[in-house]
Design a protein around this motif. Structure first.
Motif, PDB file in Angstrom:
ATOM      1  N   ARG A 158       0.849  -1.196   0.000  1.00  0.00           N
ATOM      2  CA  ARG A 158       0.000   0.000   0.000  1.00  0.00           C
ATOM      3  C   ARG A 158       0.881   1.242   0.000  1.00  0.00           C
ATOM      4  NH1 ARG A 158      -2.034   3.597   3.655  1.00  0.00           N
ATOM      5  NH2 ARG A 158      -1.209   2.464   5.445  1.00  0.00           N
ATOM      6  N   LYS A 159       0.758   2.002  -1.054  1.00  0.00           N
ATOM      7  CA  LYS A 159       1.550   3.224  -1.178  1.00  0.00           C
ATOM      8  C   LYS A 159       1.114   4.231  -0.124  1.00  0.00           C
ATOM      9  CE  LYS A 159       0.795   5.770  -4.802  1.00  0.00           C
ATOM     10  NZ  LYS A 159       0.794   6.253  -6.203  1.00  0.00           N
ATOM     11  N   LYS A 160       2.074   4.698   0.680  1.00  0.00           N
ATOM     12  CA  LYS A 160       1.763   5.638   1.755  1.00  0.00           C
ATOM     13  C   LYS A 160       1.726   7.081   1.255  1.00  0.00           C
ATOM     14  CE  LYS A 160       2.258   2.002   4.440  1.00  0.00           C
ATOM     15  NZ  LYS A 160       2.857   1.045   3.486  1.00  0.00           N
ATOM     16  N   TRP A 161       2.501   7.380   0.225  1.00  0.00           N
ATOM     17  CA  TRP A 161       2.587   8.727  -0.331  1.00  0.00           C
ATOM     18  C   TRP A 161       2.961   8.624  -1.806  1.00  0.00           C
ATOM     19  CZ3 TRP A 161       7.460   7.505  -1.350  1.00  0.00           C
ATOM     20  CH2 TRP A 161       8.244   6.893  -0.367  1.00  0.00           C
ATOM     21  N   ALA A 162       2.769   9.734  -2.518  1.00  0.00           N
ATOM     22  CA  ALA A 162       3.082   9.771  -3.946  1.00  0.00           C
ATOM     23  C   ALA A 162       4.565  10.077  -4.122  1.00  0.00           C
ATOM     24  CB  ALA A 162       2.238  10.824  -4.646  1.00  0.00           C
ATOM     25  N   PRO A 163       5.341   9.167  -4.680  1.00  0.00           N
ATOM     26  CA  PRO A 163       6.769   9.437  -4.882  1.00  0.00           C
ATOM     27  C   PRO A 163       6.986  10.495  -5.959  1.00  0.00           C
ATOM     28  CG  PRO A 163       6.156   7.375  -5.929  1.00  0.00           C
ATOM     29  CD  PRO A 163       4.951   7.829  -5.167  1.00  0.00           C
ATOM     30  N   GLY A 164       8.003  11.325  -5.748  1.00  0.00           N
ATOM     31  CA  GLY A 164       8.337  12.335  -6.745  1.00  0.00           C
ATOM     32  C   GLY A 164       7.354  13.478  -6.842  1.00  0.00           C
ATOM     33  N   LYS A 165       6.586  13.719  -5.777  1.00  0.00           N
ATOM     34  CA  LYS A 165       5.583  14.789  -5.824  1.00  0.00           C
ATOM     35  C   LYS A 165       5.506  15.477  -4.463  1.00  0.00           C
ATOM     36  CE  LYS A 165       1.813  14.185  -8.150  1.00  0.00           C
ATOM     37  NZ  LYS A 165       0.471  13.742  -8.611  1.00  0.00           N
ATOM     38  N   LEU A 166       5.373  16.813  -4.490  1.00  0.00           N
ATOM     39  CA  LEU A 166       5.190  17.599  -3.273  1.00  0.00           C
ATOM     40  C   LEU A 166       4.066  18.605  -3.484  1.00  0.00           C
ATOM     41  CD1 LEU A 166       8.862  18.377  -2.143  1.00  0.00           C
ATOM     42  CD2 LEU A 166       7.232  16.865  -0.999  1.00  0.00           C
ATOM     43  N   ARG A 167       3.441  18.998  -2.381  1.00  0.00           N
ATOM     44  CA  ARG A 167       2.354  19.975  -2.415  1.00  0.00           C
ATOM     45  C   ARG A 167       2.793  21.234  -1.676  1.00  0.00           C
ATOM     46  NH1 ARG A 167      -2.992  17.866   0.134  1.00  0.00           N
ATOM     47  NH2 ARG A 167      -1.693  17.947   2.006  1.00  0.00           N
ATOM     48  N   PHE A 168       2.508  22.389  -2.287  1.00  0.00           N
ATOM     49  CA  PHE A 168       2.909  23.675  -1.723  1.00  0.00           C
ATOM     50  C   PHE A 168       1.678  24.564  -1.566  1.00  0.00           C
ATOM     51  CE2 PHE A 168       6.446  21.822  -3.871  1.00  0.00           C
ATOM     52  CZ  PHE A 168       7.577  22.171  -3.156  1.00  0.00           C
ATOM     53  N   GLN A 169       1.540  25.172  -0.401  1.00  0.00           N
ATOM     54  CA  GLN A 169       0.451  26.118  -0.179  1.00  0.00           C
ATOM     55  C   GLN A 169       0.754  27.464  -0.820  1.00  0.00           C
ATOM     56  OE1 GLN A 169      -2.454  25.664   1.081  1.00  0.00           O
ATOM     57  NE2 GLN A 169      -2.327  23.708   2.142  1.00  0.00           N
ATOM     58  N   SER A 170       2.015  27.824  -0.829  1.00  0.00           N
ATOM     59  CA  SER A 170       2.413  29.105  -1.407  1.00  0.00           C
ATOM     60  C   SER A 170       3.809  28.957  -2.000  1.00  0.00           C
ATOM     61  CB  SER A 170       2.408  30.198  -0.332  1.00  0.00           C
ATOM     62  OG  SER A 170       2.874  31.420  -0.865  1.00  0.00           O
ATOM     63  N   ILE A 171       3.927  29.276  -3.283  1.00  0.00           N
ATOM     64  CA  ILE A 171       5.226  29.165  -3.933  1.00  0.00           C
ATOM     65  C   ILE A 171       5.319  30.231  -5.024  1.00  0.00           C
ATOM     66  CG2 ILE A 171       4.481  27.455  -5.656  1.00  0.00           C
ATOM     67  CD1 ILE A 171       7.242  26.100  -5.196  1.00  0.00           C
ATOM     68  N   SER A 172       6.460  30.867  -5.128  1.00  0.00           N
ATOM     69  CA  SER A 172       6.649  31.975  -6.060  1.00  0.00           C
ATOM     70  C   SER A 172       7.456  31.526  -7.272  1.00  0.00           C
ATOM     71  CB  SER A 172       7.380  33.122  -5.360  1.00  0.00           C
ATOM     72  OG  SER A 172       8.713  32.730  -5.045  1.00  0.00           O
ATOM     73  N   PRO A 173       7.422  32.311  -8.351  1.00  0.00           N
ATOM     74  CA  PRO A 173       8.268  31.989  -9.511  1.00  0.00           C
ATOM     75  C   PRO A 173       9.744  31.897  -9.152  1.00  0.00           C
ATOM     76  CG  PRO A 173       6.612  33.611 -10.114  1.00  0.00           C
ATOM     77  CD  PRO A 173       6.519  33.445  -8.629  1.00  0.00           C
ATOM     78  N   ASP A 174      10.176  32.724  -8.195  1.00  0.00           N
ATOM     79  CA  ASP A 174      11.576  32.662  -7.775  1.00  0.00           C
ATOM     80  C   ASP A 174      11.870  31.352  -7.048  1.00  0.00           C
ATOM     81  OD1 ASP A 174      14.219  34.002  -7.393  1.00  0.00           O
ATOM     82  OD2 ASP A 174      13.682  33.760  -5.273  1.00  0.00           O
ATOM     83  N   ASP A 175      10.890  30.874  -6.258  1.00  0.00           N
ATOM     84  CA  ASP A 175      11.056  29.578  -5.594  1.00  0.00           C
ATOM     85  C   ASP A 175      11.208  28.461  -6.623  1.00  0.00           C
ATOM     86  OD1 ASP A 175      10.849  30.707  -3.078  1.00  0.00           O
ATOM     87  OD2 ASP A 175       8.681  30.392  -2.959  1.00  0.00           O
TER      88      ASP A 175
END
Length: 235
Positions: A86-103
């Motif tokens: 059972r996959k616990k999390w998605a590999p190679g993926k992250l979620r961001f609430q706030s991210i800028s073009p510079d980030d």
């Protein structure tokens, strides 16, 4: 005619070398295309290797060992052959609430780039605000539990792993300390909490035939929302 046949032969050879085979190093001396089933079990072994060792990427040798051991367990004990990890999390993926073009630019300049972006805008009618969520897909199947803290330390950018919400009660676990394998079969309303789970603990011998030994086999009933794996299986 001879020149045409030679051209076709060369193109076939070039095409054969361009196949994306994804075989772990040491598995084969030849690059051959993998079936979907083989790809599934390879990905399963990669996830189990990362979860067991907390590594940012799966160790290739450990992945190969887990894949071959799991194949031996399923072959010698057909009762668990349909139980998958059972996959616990998605590999190679992250979620961001706030991210800028510079980030994004700074992340792309690290060893973890380049990245693909998917935005999710959700507007709630009850309140006058918009929740902006950005998902970043990385080029490799990084462990998000390691990648996220690494980006925070390097760049000061906060993120969250994309957790898996699918639960059917089944699971497989590799114990890196003992090299044993735990198979779990759940029953009942497992999306909420399994009412009962069947556990098997296996050891795979390091011999030519990869002989599998069943160490423990028992069932546990649960009366609470939590249905953890018994600690005595981690031996």
């Amino acid at each position: 005619m001879y020149a045409f046949n030679l051209f076709i032969f060369v193109m076939i050879l070039l095409g054969a070398h361009s196949l994306d085979c994804n075989y772990p190093k040491g598995d084969s001396n030849f690059y051959v295309p993998m079936t979907r089933k083989a790809q599934f079990f390879l990905r399963e072994a990669e996830l189990m290797a990362m979860e067991a060792t907390d590594s940012v990427l799966p160790n290739r040798q450990l992945t190969t060992k887990i894949r071959l051991d799991m194949e031996a367990i399923r072959a010698q004990f057909p009762i668990v052959r349909n139980i998958t990890h059972r996959k616990k999390w998605a590999p190679g993926k992250l979620r961001f609430q706030s991210i800028s073009p510079d980030d994004l630019r700074r992340i792309n300049e690290t060893e973890y780039g380049p990245i693909k972006i998917r935005h999710l805008n959700i507007r709630y009618r009850a309140v006058e605000n918009t929740l902006n969520i950005t998902y970043l897909n990385f080029p490799k199947l990084y462990n998000p539990l390691v990648l996220g803290p690494a980006l925070l330390e390097m760049l000061g950018i906060e993120s969250e792993p994309v957790m898996s919400i699918f639960r059917d009660g089944d699971d497989t676990i590799f114990n890196a300390e003992t090299s044993n394998y735990i198979f779990v079969k759940g029953s009942g309303k497992c999306f909420i909490s399994c009412e009962q789970k069947h556990f098997w603990l296996f050891m795979v011998k390091c011999n030519k035939n990869r002989e599998v030994v069943l160490i423990k086999d028992y069932m546990v009933r649960y009366n609470t929302l939590d249905s953890p794996v018994p600690t005595d299986l981690f031996i």
